[in-house]
Scaffold this motif. Structure first.
Motif, PDB file in Angstrom:
ATOM      1  N   GLU A   1      37.605  -4.006 -36.864  1.00 25.63           N
ATOM      2  CA  GLU A   1      38.909  -4.426 -36.356  1.00 25.63           C
ATOM      3  C   GLU A   1      39.300  -3.629 -35.104  1.00 25.63           C
ATOM      4  OE1 GLU A   1      41.915  -6.782 -35.862  1.00 25.63           O
ATOM      5  OE2 GLU A   1      40.510  -7.078 -37.493  1.00 25.63           O
TER       6      GLU A   1
ATOM      7  N   GLU B   1      35.187  -3.916 -32.624  1.00 25.76           N
ATOM      8  CA  GLU B   1      34.454  -5.178 -32.522  1.00 25.76           C
ATOM      9  C   GLU B   1      32.946  -5.007 -32.731  1.00 25.76           C
ATOM     10  OE1 GLU B   1      36.058  -8.389 -29.687  1.00 25.76           O
ATOM     11  OE2 GLU B   1      36.467  -6.488 -28.657  1.00 25.76           O
TER      12      GLU B   1
ATOM     13  N   ARG C   1      32.095  -8.363 -34.792  1.00 21.44           N
ATOM     14  CA  ARG C   1      33.129  -9.319 -35.191  1.00 21.44           C
ATOM     15  C   ARG C   1      34.188  -9.337 -34.103  1.00 21.44           C
ATOM     16  NH1 ARG C   1      36.279  -8.032 -40.450  1.00 21.44           N
ATOM     17  NH2 ARG C   1      37.458  -6.704 -39.039  1.00 21.44           N
ATOM     18  N   ARG C   2      34.457 -10.523 -33.578  1.00 19.81           N
ATOM     19  CA  ARG C   2      35.452 -10.675 -32.516  1.00 19.81           C
ATOM     20  C   ARG C   2      36.840 -10.397 -33.063  1.00 19.81           C
ATOM     21  NH1 ARG C   2      36.385 -13.294 -27.619  1.00 19.81           N
ATOM     22  NH2 ARG C   2      38.398 -14.363 -27.544  1.00 19.81           N
ATOM     23  N   LYS C   3      37.638  -9.667 -32.269  1.00 21.28           N
ATOM     24  CA  LYS C   3      39.029  -9.401 -32.644  1.00 21.28           C
ATOM     25  C   LYS C   3      39.836 -10.687 -32.562  1.00 21.28           C
ATOM     26  CE  LYS C   3      40.072  -4.681 -31.297  1.00 21.28           C
ATOM     27  NZ  LYS C   3      40.908  -3.877 -30.412  1.00 21.28           N
ATOM     28  N   LYS C   4      40.800 -10.808 -33.453  1.00 20.43           N
ATOM     29  CA  LYS C   4      41.678 -11.976 -33.418  1.00 20.43           C
ATOM     30  C   LYS C   4      42.636 -11.914 -32.231  1.00 20.43           C
ATOM     31  CE  LYS C   4      41.448 -12.698 -38.398  1.00 20.43           C
ATOM     32  NZ  LYS C   4      40.366 -11.830 -38.641  1.00 20.43           N
ATOM     33  N   LYS C   5      43.107 -10.710 -31.910  1.00 22.89           N
ATOM     34  CA  LYS C   5      44.007 -10.503 -30.774  1.00 22.89           C
ATOM     35  C   LYS C   5      43.377  -9.495 -29.821  1.00 22.89           C
ATOM     36  CE  LYS C   5      48.306 -11.218 -33.282  1.00 22.89           C
ATOM     37  NZ  LYS C   5      49.593 -10.619 -33.661  1.00 22.89           N
TER      38      LYS C   5
ATOM     39  N   ALA D   1      40.755  -9.377 -27.673  1.00 23.54           N
ATOM     40  CA  ALA D   1      39.317  -9.096 -27.740  1.00 23.54           C
ATOM     41  C   ALA D   1      38.873  -8.397 -26.455  1.00 23.54           C
ATOM     42  CB  ALA D   1      38.542 -10.383 -27.939  1.00 23.54           C
TER      43      ALA D   1
END
Length: 98
Positions: free
Chosen positions: A41, A44, A86-90, A92
């Motif tokens: 988180e 990334e 894992r790509r951040k939701k906000k 990135a």
């Protein structure tokens, strides 16, 4: 699903990263999965390592299990080390090539 070009780009970024996740004789506990989730988180892209002398699972098995548990993707596994993304939701920070 990552393309081969995206995977190669992430591998090049991972070279500079420090190993922040160690899987030892406790194996893949919930604590390790929580640490991986938290690190993904924030960063990334994380690099992990399986301690081969004491860990009951291989580095490939550990990487795949952590990827399933955290909703991330395995970028690479070499020897005892592995890389997860894992790509951040906000907000990135890593922009993948198409």
């Amino acid at each position: 699903m990552l393309t081969s070009k995206q995977r190669a780009y992430l591998r090049s970024l991972a070279v500079k990263e420090d190993t922040i996740l160690m899987v030892g004789k406790g194996g893949l506990s919930g604590e390790i999965a929580a640490q991986a989730d938290s690190a993904l988180e924030k960063r990334e892209l994380i690099k992990g390592r399986v301690l081969p002398d004491s860990c009951p699972v291989s580095s490939r098995e550990a990487a795949e299990a952590l990827a399933r548990g955290t909703g991330s993707e395995v970028v690479q596994v070499i020897g005892s080390k592995f890389v997860l993304y894992r790509r951040k939701k906000k907000d990135a920070k890593i922009v993948l090539p198409r």
